[in-house]
Design a protein around this motif. Sequence first.
Motif, PDB file in Angstrom:
ATOM      1  N   ILE A 110      -4.211  -0.542  -3.298  1.00  0.00           N
ATOM      2  CA  ILE A 110      -4.170   0.722  -2.555  1.00  0.00           C
ATOM      3  C   ILE A 110      -5.113   0.592  -1.357  1.00  0.00           C
ATOM      4  CG2 ILE A 110      -6.018   1.868  -3.915  1.00  0.00           C
ATOM      5  CD1 ILE A 110      -2.899   3.728  -2.715  1.00  0.00           C
ATOM      6  N   GLY A 111      -4.651   1.072  -0.219  1.00  0.00           N
ATOM      7  CA  GLY A 111      -5.470   1.043   0.988  1.00  0.00           C
ATOM      8  C   GLY A 111      -5.052   2.178   1.889  1.00  0.00           C
ATOM      9  N   VAL A 112      -5.691   2.237   3.028  1.00  0.00           N
ATOM     10  CA  VAL A 112      -5.483   3.383   3.927  1.00  0.00           C
ATOM     11  C   VAL A 112      -5.279   2.890   5.355  1.00  0.00           C
ATOM     12  CG1 VAL A 112      -6.645   5.400   4.956  1.00  0.00           C
ATOM     13  CG2 VAL A 112      -6.830   4.974   2.484  1.00  0.00           C
ATOM     14  N   LEU A 113      -4.361   3.551   6.027  1.00  0.00           N
ATOM     15  CA  LEU A 113      -4.284   3.455   7.480  1.00  0.00           C
ATOM     16  C   LEU A 113      -4.473   4.855   8.036  1.00  0.00           C
ATOM     17  CD1 LEU A 113      -3.628   2.283  10.286  1.00  0.00           C
ATOM     18  CD2 LEU A 113      -1.216   2.654   9.771  1.00  0.00           C
ATOM     19  N   TYR A 114      -5.530   5.033   8.825  1.00  0.00           N
ATOM     20  CA  TYR A 114      -5.667   6.263   9.600  1.00  0.00           C
ATOM     21  C   TYR A 114      -5.130   5.975  10.994  1.00  0.00           C
ATOM     22  CZ  TYR A 114      -7.742   9.235  13.136  1.00  0.00           C
ATOM     23  OH  TYR A 114      -7.903  10.032  14.230  1.00  0.00           O
ATOM     24  N   GLY A 115      -4.380   6.911  11.542  1.00  0.00           N
ATOM     25  CA  GLY A 115      -3.957   6.806  12.939  1.00  0.00           C
ATOM     26  C   GLY A 115      -3.936   8.190  13.548  1.00  0.00           C
ATOM     27  N   LYS A 116      -4.232   8.267  14.840  1.00  0.00           N
ATOM     28  CA  LYS A 116      -4.144   9.572  15.509  1.00  0.00           C
ATOM     29  C   LYS A 116      -2.691  10.051  15.476  1.00  0.00           C
ATOM     30  CE  LYS A 116      -7.989   8.935  18.723  1.00  0.00           C
ATOM     31  NZ  LYS A 116      -8.363   8.457  20.061  1.00  0.00           N
ATOM     32  N   ARG A 117      -2.511  11.353  15.233  1.00  0.00           N
ATOM     33  CA  ARG A 117      -1.158  11.876  15.050  1.00  0.00           C
ATOM     34  C   ARG A 117      -0.218  11.507  16.207  1.00  0.00           C
ATOM     35  NH1 ARG A 117       2.503  15.457  12.857  1.00  0.00           N
ATOM     36  NH2 ARG A 117       1.192  16.183  11.169  1.00  0.00           N
ATOM     37  N   ALA A 118      -0.680  11.660  17.426  1.00  0.00           N
ATOM     38  CA  ALA A 118       0.215  11.416  18.566  1.00  0.00           C
ATOM     39  C   ALA A 118       0.742   9.978  18.531  1.00  0.00           C
ATOM     40  CB  ALA A 118      -0.523  11.680  19.869  1.00  0.00           C
ATOM     41  N   LEU A 119      -0.125   9.042  18.123  1.00  0.00           N
ATOM     42  CA  LEU A 119       0.292   7.634  18.066  1.00  0.00           C
ATOM     43  C   LEU A 119       1.277   7.420  16.922  1.00  0.00           C
ATOM     44  CD1 LEU A 119      -3.211   6.009  18.627  1.00  0.00           C
ATOM     45  CD2 LEU A 119      -1.282   5.982  20.231  1.00  0.00           C
ATOM     46  N   LEU A 120       0.928   7.935  15.736  1.00  0.00           N
ATOM     47  CA  LEU A 120       1.797   7.733  14.563  1.00  0.00           C
ATOM     48  C   LEU A 120       3.143   8.423  14.774  1.00  0.00           C
ATOM     49  CD1 LEU A 120      -0.757   8.236  11.625  1.00  0.00           C
ATOM     50  CD2 LEU A 120       0.130   6.063  12.495  1.00  0.00           C
ATOM     51  N   ASP A 121       3.124   9.604  15.384  1.00  0.00           N
ATOM     52  CA  ASP A 121       4.378  10.317  15.633  1.00  0.00           C
ATOM     53  C   ASP A 121       5.303   9.490  16.531  1.00  0.00           C
ATOM     54  OD1 ASP A 121       4.253  12.602  14.110  1.00  0.00           O
ATOM     55  OD2 ASP A 121       3.248  13.799  15.661  1.00  0.00           O
ATOM     56  N   ALA A 122       4.699   8.798  17.494  1.00  0.00           N
ATOM     57  CA  ALA A 122       5.519   8.050  18.467  1.00  0.00           C
ATOM     58  C   ALA A 122       5.979   6.696  17.925  1.00  0.00           C
ATOM     59  CB  ALA A 122       4.713   7.850  19.750  1.00  0.00           C
ATOM     60  N   MET A 123       5.363   6.242  16.825  1.00  0.00           N
ATOM     61  CA  MET A 123       5.677   4.900  16.310  1.00  0.00           C
ATOM     62  C   MET A 123       6.917   4.928  15.420  1.00  0.00           C
ATOM     63  SD  MET A 123       1.736   3.719  15.536  1.00  0.00           S
ATOM     64  CE  MET A 123       2.088   2.851  14.027  1.00  0.00           C
ATOM     65  N   PRO A 124       7.744   3.881  15.493  1.00  0.00           N
ATOM     66  CA  PRO A 124       8.898   3.818  14.593  1.00  0.00           C
ATOM     67  C   PRO A 124       8.457   3.475  13.167  1.00  0.00           C
ATOM     68  CG  PRO A 124       8.777   1.825  15.912  1.00  0.00           C
ATOM     69  CD  PRO A 124       7.676   2.727  16.408  1.00  0.00           C
ATOM     70  N   PRO A 125       9.268   3.801  12.157  1.00  0.00           N
ATOM     71  CA  PRO A 125       8.891   3.443  10.781  1.00  0.00           C
ATOM     72  C   PRO A 125       8.699   1.939  10.639  1.00  0.00           C
ATOM     73  CG  PRO A 125      10.864   4.812  10.806  1.00  0.00           C
ATOM     74  CD  PRO A 125      10.564   4.469  12.223  1.00  0.00           C
ATOM     75  N   TYR A 126       7.895   1.600   9.670  1.00  0.00           N
ATOM     76  CA  TYR A 126       7.588   0.180   9.393  1.00  0.00           C
ATOM     77  C   TYR A 126       8.568  -0.370   8.364  1.00  0.00           C
ATOM     78  CZ  TYR A 126       4.616  -3.455   7.143  1.00  0.00           C
ATOM     79  OH  TYR A 126       4.104  -4.595   6.591  1.00  0.00           O
ATOM     80  N   GLN A 127       8.886   0.464   7.368  1.00  0.00           N
ATOM     81  CA  GLN A 127       9.858   0.086   6.350  1.00  0.00           C
ATOM     82  C   GLN A 127      10.816   1.262   6.150  1.00  0.00           C
ATOM     83  OE1 GLN A 127       7.375  -0.800   2.926  1.00  0.00           O
ATOM     84  NE2 GLN A 127       7.443  -2.974   3.410  1.00  0.00           N
ATOM     85  N   GLY A 128      12.066   0.921   5.795  1.00  0.00           N
ATOM     86  CA  GLY A 128      13.038   1.978   5.525  1.00  0.00           C
ATOM     87  C   GLY A 128      13.257   2.113   4.027  1.00  0.00           C
ATOM     88  N   GLY A 129      13.658   3.294   3.586  1.00  0.00           N
ATOM     89  CA  GLY A 129      13.935   3.483   2.162  1.00  0.00           C
ATOM     90  C   GLY A 129      13.844   4.940   1.779  1.00  0.00           C
ATOM     91  N   GLY A 130      13.693   5.160   0.483  1.00  0.00           N
ATOM     92  CA  GLY A 130      13.570   6.522  -0.010  1.00  0.00           C
ATOM     93  C   GLY A 130      12.273   7.152   0.454  1.00  0.00           C
ATOM     94  N   ASP A 131      12.247   8.461   0.502  1.00  0.00           N
ATOM     95  CA  ASP A 131      11.034   9.242   0.757  1.00  0.00           C
ATOM     96  C   ASP A 131      10.616   9.288   2.222  1.00  0.00           C
ATOM     97  OD1 ASP A 131      10.124  10.687  -1.336  1.00  0.00           O
ATOM     98  OD2 ASP A 131       8.187   9.664  -1.476  1.00  0.00           O
ATOM     99  N   MET A 132      11.159   8.383   3.058  1.00  0.00           N
ATOM    100  CA  MET A 132      10.704   8.374   4.456  1.00  0.00           C
ATOM    101  C   MET A 132      11.752   8.982   5.389  1.00  0.00           C
ATOM    102  SD  MET A 132      12.689   5.857   5.844  1.00  0.00           S
ATOM    103  CE  MET A 132      11.900   5.303   7.348  1.00  0.00           C
ATOM    104  N   ILE A 133      12.794   9.587   4.790  1.00  0.00           N
ATOM    105  CA  ILE A 133      13.898  10.078   5.625  1.00  0.00           C
ATOM    106  C   ILE A 133      13.961  11.600   5.621  1.00  0.00           C
ATOM    107  CG2 ILE A 133      15.327   8.052   5.367  1.00  0.00           C
ATOM    108  CD1 ILE A 133      16.047  11.147   3.287  1.00  0.00           C
ATOM    109  N   GLU A 134      14.655  12.132   6.606  1.00  0.00           N
ATOM    110  CA  GLU A 134      14.967  13.555   6.605  1.00  0.00           C
ATOM    111  C   GLU A 134      16.425  13.702   6.182  1.00  0.00           C
ATOM    112  OE1 GLU A 134      12.813  16.350   9.537  1.00  0.00           O
ATOM    113  OE2 GLU A 134      14.662  15.618  10.487  1.00  0.00           O
ATOM    114  N   ARG A 135      17.314  12.877   6.811  1.00  0.00           N
ATOM    115  CA  ARG A 135      18.754  12.959   6.534  1.00  0.00           C
ATOM    116  C   ARG A 135      19.353  11.578   6.773  1.00  0.00           C
ATOM    117  NH1 ARG A 135      23.093  14.314   4.456  1.00  0.00           N
ATOM    118  NH2 ARG A 135      24.947  14.728   5.707  1.00  0.00           N
ATOM    119  N   VAL A 136      20.126  11.117   5.793  1.00  0.00           N
ATOM    120  CA  VAL A 136      20.778   9.808   5.927  1.00  0.00           C
ATOM    121  C   VAL A 136      22.279   9.977   5.886  1.00  0.00           C
ATOM    122  CG1 VAL A 136      21.070   7.509   4.913  1.00  0.00           C
ATOM    123  CG2 VAL A 136      18.860   8.656   4.746  1.00  0.00           C
ATOM    124  N   THR A 137      22.966   9.443   6.858  1.00  0.00           N
ATOM    125  CA  THR A 137      24.419   9.265   6.774  1.00  0.00           C
ATOM    126  C   THR A 137      24.674   7.803   7.109  1.00  0.00           C
ATOM    127  OG1 THR A 137      24.911   9.669   9.107  1.00  0.00           O
ATOM    128  CG2 THR A 137      24.802  11.616   7.664  1.00  0.00           C
TER     129      THR A 137
END
Length: 422
Positions: free
Chosen positions: A234-261
């Motif tokens: 277990i570890g932590v990444l802190y990032g400023k919201r504006a940066l994290l919001d603008a970054m694309p996901p690192y991995q795809g899968g369950g729990d990280m989506i809003e809507r999948v088609t």
Amino acid sequence: QAPLDVASIRVQFPIFQSQTDGRPLVYLDSAASTQQPESVMGAVGDYHRLHHANIHRGVYQLSQTATRMYEEARAAVAGFLNTAESAECLFTRGATESINLVAFSWGNACLGPGDEILISTLEHHSNIVPWQMVARARGAAVKVIPITDDGEIDLDAYRRLLSPRTRLVAVNQVSNALGTINPVGDMIREAHAVGALVLVDGAQWVAHGATDVRALDADFYVFSGHKIYGPTGIGVLYGKRALLDAMPPYQGGGDMIERVTFAETSYAPLPNKFEAGTPHISGAVGLAAAIDWVRRIGLDRIGAHEQMLLRHATERLEAIPGLEIKGRARHKSGVVSWVMLDPPIATLDVGTRLDLRGICIRTGHHCCQPLMDRLGVSSTARASVGVYNSLEDIDALADALGEMVDEERGKTRSKASGGGES
Ligand code: PMP
């Protein structure tokens, strides 16, 4: 502030009730991994025994309790780092994964030919290799900030390397190999002045002093649970919201989506966007318990205790003939690295012989091969302290090293006088 009562701390660590060949354990490898107090094991055990379920998707109470515990752990991390909001704290497998997340998500999206990433000579491989990988893929360059012979970052050279081409500076707050404490606050200010971001590798800092990512104005901050009396994995990444919001996901899968088609997928908001799949729930719970434990003792008291041990260790090891300490920075955490030159004793041999006395230290390149090259050695022996270490632990190490030198000198003398017994 009252000094630490080491005995009352040690009794909280089951491992110190164990013995190595009838000797008490002398554990001087906390920079690699700290031991865990009973309260951390208890929190993890209770979670497994009483509360375990997969989080976020369950309508039943057990799952909701597990979700609450996981999110409370995130809030504990946010409080510990003084972030503006919990959602800026992402759980990862450790500092290594946190750095890889930034390198591959931010780096792939934002780096291009001509861009530069600055790292220091003191970095752990985990803060070198991901940048080399993404730089190669994006046509960017990795530049290295040199160090002085004492093992401090050369700040004049750093200023000369900073330029409008610098997109990111990735630097540790404390060197795992030498213990150097780097002036990351100043380095961040200077990097921001040229428009660069800064990732601070706090793996070797968080257990030794208070951290305030907002006062530092760090853009990204990473650490691992197992170096602050918590679990591995277990570890932590802190990032400023504006940066994290603008970054694309690192991995795809369950729990990280809003809507999948099958045509298109939209992503969940922070923090879920960066936490694909079932996370290490009990690890997060254990990390929160570790943070709570450390904060109750007080990081200032822990830091002062470790500085006292560092001073004693430096004095005692300096007095051993033929032993050379590597890394003489003015500001150091509780790490001493050394080589035995006269008589020469290989560091692997030093580690093995200390182990026979129940003394655990680390030998090797400490995942810092470029630093070893700079120091002109292939490896060092390293002792590193934690909150549970005492002056007796340091004395046990120094006495054993002194005896090792005497033994080697005895061997040399008997060889010189014809060898063997008459
Ligand atoms: N950075 C530093 C300075 C470290 O000391 C370590 C662990 N030795 C890491 C990063 C990597 O941490 P982990 O192996 O927990 O991912």
